[in-house]
Scaffold this active site. Structure first.
Site, PDB file in Angstrom:
ATOM      1  N   GLY A   1       0.817  -1.205   0.000  1.00 50.72           N
ATOM      2  CA  GLY A   1       0.000   0.000   0.000  1.00 50.72           C
ATOM      3  C   GLY A   1       0.846   1.248   0.000  1.00 50.72           C
ATOM      4  O   GLY A   1       1.545   1.550  -0.963  1.00 50.72           O
TER       5      GLY A   1
ATOM      6  N   TRP B   1       1.140   5.599   0.685  1.00 54.40           N
ATOM      7  CA  TRP B   1       0.373   6.775   0.252  1.00 54.40           C
ATOM      8  C   TRP B   1      -0.105   6.645  -1.197  1.00 54.40           C
ATOM      9  O   TRP B   1      -1.253   6.903  -1.508  1.00 54.40           O
ATOM     10  CB  TRP B   1       1.246   8.009   0.430  1.00 54.40           C
ATOM     11  CG  TRP B   1       0.589   9.289   0.041  1.00 54.40           C
ATOM     12  CD1 TRP B   1       0.837  10.026  -1.071  1.00 54.40           C
ATOM     13  CD2 TRP B   1      -0.430   9.985   0.766  1.00 54.40           C
ATOM     14  NE1 TRP B   1       0.052  11.152  -1.097  1.00 54.40           N
ATOM     15  CE2 TRP B   1      -0.744  11.150   0.029  1.00 54.40           C
ATOM     16  CE3 TRP B   1      -1.112   9.745   1.958  1.00 54.40           C
ATOM     17  CZ2 TRP B   1      -1.694  12.070   0.451  1.00 54.40           C
ATOM     18  CZ3 TRP B   1      -2.066  10.667   2.389  1.00 54.40           C
ATOM     19  CH2 TRP B   1      -2.352  11.806   1.637  1.00 54.40           C
TER      20      TRP B   1
ATOM     21  N   GLU C   1      -3.915   3.833   3.606  1.00 58.28           N
ATOM     22  CA  GLU C   1      -4.055   5.236   3.956  1.00 58.28           C
ATOM     23  C   GLU C   1      -5.200   5.882   3.163  1.00 58.28           C
ATOM     24  O   GLU C   1      -4.968   6.398   2.087  1.00 58.28           O
ATOM     25  CB  GLU C   1      -2.736   5.967   3.698  1.00 58.28           C
ATOM     26  CG  GLU C   1      -1.571   5.379   4.474  1.00 58.28           C
ATOM     27  CD  GLU C   1      -0.249   6.105   4.249  1.00 58.28           C
ATOM     28  OE1 GLU C   1      -0.264   7.281   3.797  1.00 58.28           O
ATOM     29  OE2 GLU C   1       0.794   5.507   4.527  1.00 58.28           O
ATOM     30  N   TYR C   2      -6.467   5.844   3.654  1.00 58.83           N
ATOM     31  CA  TYR C   2      -6.919   5.392   4.961  1.00 58.83           C
ATOM     32  C   TYR C   2      -8.267   4.719   4.822  1.00 58.83           C
ATOM     33  O   TYR C   2      -9.093   5.164   4.000  1.00 58.83           O
ATOM     34  CB  TYR C   2      -7.047   6.564   5.930  1.00 58.83           C
ATOM     35  CG  TYR C   2      -5.743   7.296   6.121  1.00 58.83           C
ATOM     36  CD1 TYR C   2      -4.791   6.835   7.040  1.00 58.83           C
ATOM     37  CD2 TYR C   2      -5.445   8.423   5.363  1.00 58.83           C
ATOM     38  CE1 TYR C   2      -3.591   7.502   7.216  1.00 58.83           C
ATOM     39  CE2 TYR C   2      -4.242   9.087   5.527  1.00 58.83           C
ATOM     40  CZ  TYR C   2      -3.325   8.615   6.460  1.00 58.83           C
ATOM     41  OH  TYR C   2      -2.136   9.265   6.604  1.00 58.83           O
TER      42      TYR C   2
ATOM     43  N   THR D   1       3.029   8.599  13.691  1.00 58.82           N
ATOM     44  CA  THR D   1       3.033   9.842  14.455  1.00 58.82           C
ATOM     45  C   THR D   1       4.036  10.842  13.888  1.00 58.82           C
ATOM     46  O   THR D   1       4.962  11.285  14.574  1.00 58.82           O
ATOM     47  CB  THR D   1       3.317   9.541  15.932  1.00 58.82           C
ATOM     48  OG1 THR D   1       4.441   8.645  16.021  1.00 58.82           O
ATOM     49  CG2 THR D   1       2.129   8.886  16.596  1.00 58.82           C
TER      50      THR D   1
ATOM     51  N   ASP E   1       4.331  13.757  10.149  1.00 62.58           N
ATOM     52  CA  ASP E   1       3.583  14.421   9.067  1.00 62.58           C
ATOM     53  C   ASP E   1       2.251  14.996   9.537  1.00 62.58           C
ATOM     54  O   ASP E   1       1.297  15.071   8.759  1.00 62.58           O
ATOM     55  CB  ASP E   1       3.355  13.476   7.887  1.00 62.58           C
ATOM     56  CG  ASP E   1       4.583  13.316   7.029  1.00 62.58           C
ATOM     57  OD1 ASP E   1       5.566  14.030   7.291  1.00 62.58           O
ATOM     58  OD2 ASP E   1       4.586  12.465   6.133  1.00 62.58           O
TER      59      ASP E   1
END
Length: 618
Positions: free
Chosen positions: A349, A351, A392-393, A459, A461
């Site tokens: 996967g 982004w 995402e997501y 945790t 960006d």
């Protein structure tokens, strides 16, 4: 070559939250049950129950509460009974509890207030075939014909902790609202009331060091009515390492297939930097997800590229023999021979390649089978110890928007566990959006947790130069701070929310970025300044490796547990060995499983950031 950008956890400018969750409550087609008004005069609200999908062993359903009156509703509680054998297994957008066969759903802190004409929905998954009966809304009949005359208070904000010590801590929360006024607050620790206070803070003491505690707060109005409980805060006292019941500590790094090109970061660099001796897991990024299937991401980088002796982990060049494995897969095989403790997972996967998960969710079993056959391909089955899912997501927006429903994520992870069995690791990278109604509230992460070995909470960006004019803000804040651009965009908020959903800390890893995010056209040192656009970066505007920034733009100061730097007109935020040490201490304090980072090539040639993670988790 893959063009997947650095991972986004929170790659947010948050997309609009929908309060009504797509998944509908599952109960027999008993259909629309009217619900009474939340603590208002008679006939001022209704609620309906609708049945969604039913897959034989379970179902989804939805309650919808509507304000049909002329004044705002400030909270709501729906109650109903199930026959024996029917129960709720997970829920979203409401806090659902039971006592025997009696079920109670209370609003969340962010969806209790309804203006006239407005509606709100909450959903759940269940098992059994029984229909709901005996419905009540705020203690009155669910047809809106009768109801109390005064609304109870709303839920206070989820408490936060400060001044955490070995045996004490201080709680604080945002106030509840009430039409008659809030009189006081009851503070609960582990389900037992420990104090009643008139303000919005409480100092708890007499605690045990290195112990985890859970707190909620309930408001009481001048009519002595209590409202719904706040969200739960899970916090650990200091004084020692919280025992990790989930297994050995995780120190995981991501290795990217495209990094072997322009960045020239090869598997061998893990050895020469000393990093290989300081990690427990490698996530190889990324495999693609297309047409509902797991597929190869970059065949040349993955298994075809021939490495010379000089670039090879063991100093032996690849051959062109028929059937011989080459590429990064073969280099990882060689690495594992030298470091047999390292587990390697294939991550799918990211982004850029998350768009295929929606189709995969339509047939989870077929998707899981395709992934298993690819990961366990005889050519490289010995290289991989499991699979990592980087969606995402789910049921939210990233590069594209997914509408597969709140239950799709749980169903996908369940299918993967069924296909891969208990002998393989199944992990997932998940959002770190701790805001009310944000990404973590859109999918059933709690229900999926039973099928995964651990979650990598992204945790980092939280903030960046996609907001070209700023305000400048650290992209990986550990905690909130005065002036943070978006509430809930910090590591502590994300972990607190996930624990509040019932996910143990032993299934959570904290994410660290081995890079910085930056702006240009900035005049002030401190966060919160305006900018004219993204700062220049080696490979992409607005982002730069730590190994470059430590020399080109040294640290100016720290905020919220991470560093920032103002040099010339550029402003950057990034983590350093010192801030990583602080974050790892927090990981241990919170009883988390460990930490992970994106990604190896951003580190220095001697692996100083990876070394800081390793040292901090010992």
């Amino acid at each position: 070559m893959s063009t997947n950008p650095p991972r986004t956890a929170g790659r947010v400018r948050l997309f609009t939250r929908t309060v009504a969750v797509a998944a509908a409550l599952v109960l027999p087609a008993a259909g629309l049950v009217a619900v009474a008004a939340p603590a208002q005069a008679a006939g001022t609200a209704t609620a309906t129950y609708t049945k969604g999908s039913d897959w034989g062993t379970g179902f989804e359903g939805k309650w919808t509460v509507s304000n049909t009156g002329t004044v705002p509703l400030t909270s709501w509680t729906v109650e109903w009974d199930y026959p024996a054998g029917t129960s709720v297994t997970s829920s979203w957008d409401a806090d659902v509890t039971s006592s025997g066969t009696h079920w109670t759903a209370k609003n969340k802190g962010w969806n209790g207030t309804l203006n006239p004409g407005a509606s709100v929905s909450f959903g759940f998954n269940g098992t059994g075939s029984g229909a709901p009966s005996g419905c009540k809304l705020n203690g009155a009949s669910c047809d809106g014909t009768t109801g109390p005359t005064d609304a109870p208070p709303s839920a206070p904000g989820t408490p936060t902790a400060s001044n955490v010590g070995d045996t004490s801590l201080t709680l604080g929360w945002t106030p509840a609202s009430d039409d008659k006024g809030v009189k006081n607050y009851d503070v609960y620790r582990g389900g037992s009331k420990v104090a009643t206070v008139t303000g919005t803070s409480y100092a708890d003491s007499g605690l045990t060091k290195a112990t985890s505690y859970s707190y909620t707060v309930v408001a009481r109005d001048t009519a002595d009515q209590t409202g719904p409980a706040s969200g739960a805060l899970n916090v650990a006292t200091t004084g020692g390492v919280v025992v990790d019941p989930g297994g050995s500590t995780v120190k995981l790094g991501y290795f990217t297939d495209w990094g072997t090109y322009g960045r020239n970061y090869q598997v061998k660099n893990l050895v020469t930097s000393g990093t290989a001796a300081k990690i427990t897991h490698i996530n190889y990024a990324f495999g693609n997800v297309t047409n509902g299937q797991c597929t190869i991401g970059d065949s040349y980088a993955d298994y075809d590229r021939a490495y010379t002796a000089a670039d090879s982990v063991d100093g032996v060049a690849d051959t062109w023999d028929t059937g011989a494995l080459r590429g990064s897969f073969n280099q990882l095989r060689k690495l594992k021979k030298q470091y047999p403790n390292i587990k390697v997972l294939w991550s799918f996967g990211g982004w850029t390649w998350s768009g295929g998960f929606g189709q995969a969710a339509a047939n989870p079993a077929a998707f899981a089978d395709s992934c298993y056959k690819l990961v366990e391909d005889p050519r490289w089955a010995d290289v991989f110890d499991g699979i990592d899912i980087d969606w995402e997501y789910p049921n939210a927006c990233g590069l594209s928007c997914d509408t597969s429903g709140a239950a799709s994520y749980r169903n996908l992870m369940q299918a993967l566990r069924a296909r891969f069995g208990t002998g393989n690791l199944i992990t997932a990278a998940i959002s770190a959006d701790g805001s009310n109604g944000g990404k973590l509230d859109q999918a059933d992460y709690a229900g999926a947790a039973q099928y995964v070995d651990f979650y990598n909470v992204m945790t980092y960006d939280f903030f960046g130069a996609w907001d070209a004019k700023g305000p400048t803000a650290p992209h990986s804040p550990l905690t909130s701070y005065p002036g943070i651009p978006i509430a809930g965009f910090n590591s502590e908020a994300a972990v607190t929310k996930l624990k509040g959903k019932g996910i143990p800390g032993s299934k959570l890893n904290l994410g660290v970025g081995f890079y910085g995010r930056g702006w240009t056209g900035v005049t002030q040192d401190a966060p919160g300044g305006s900018a004219t656009g993204p700062a220049a970066g080696t490979y992409e505007q607005g982002i730069e490796d730590y190994k470059v920034l430590k020399n080109s733009c040294p640290v100016t100061g720290t905020v919220a547990g991470t560093a920032y730097a103002h040099c010339g007109s550029n402003w950057w935020s990034y983590d350093t060995p010192a801030t990583i040490a602080g974050k790892m201490a927090w990981v241990k304090q919170q009883g988390l499983r460990g930490a992970f980072y994106w990604e190896f090539s951003g580190d220095t040639a001697n692996g100083e950031l990876a070394a800081a993670v390793d040292a901090g988790l010992r």
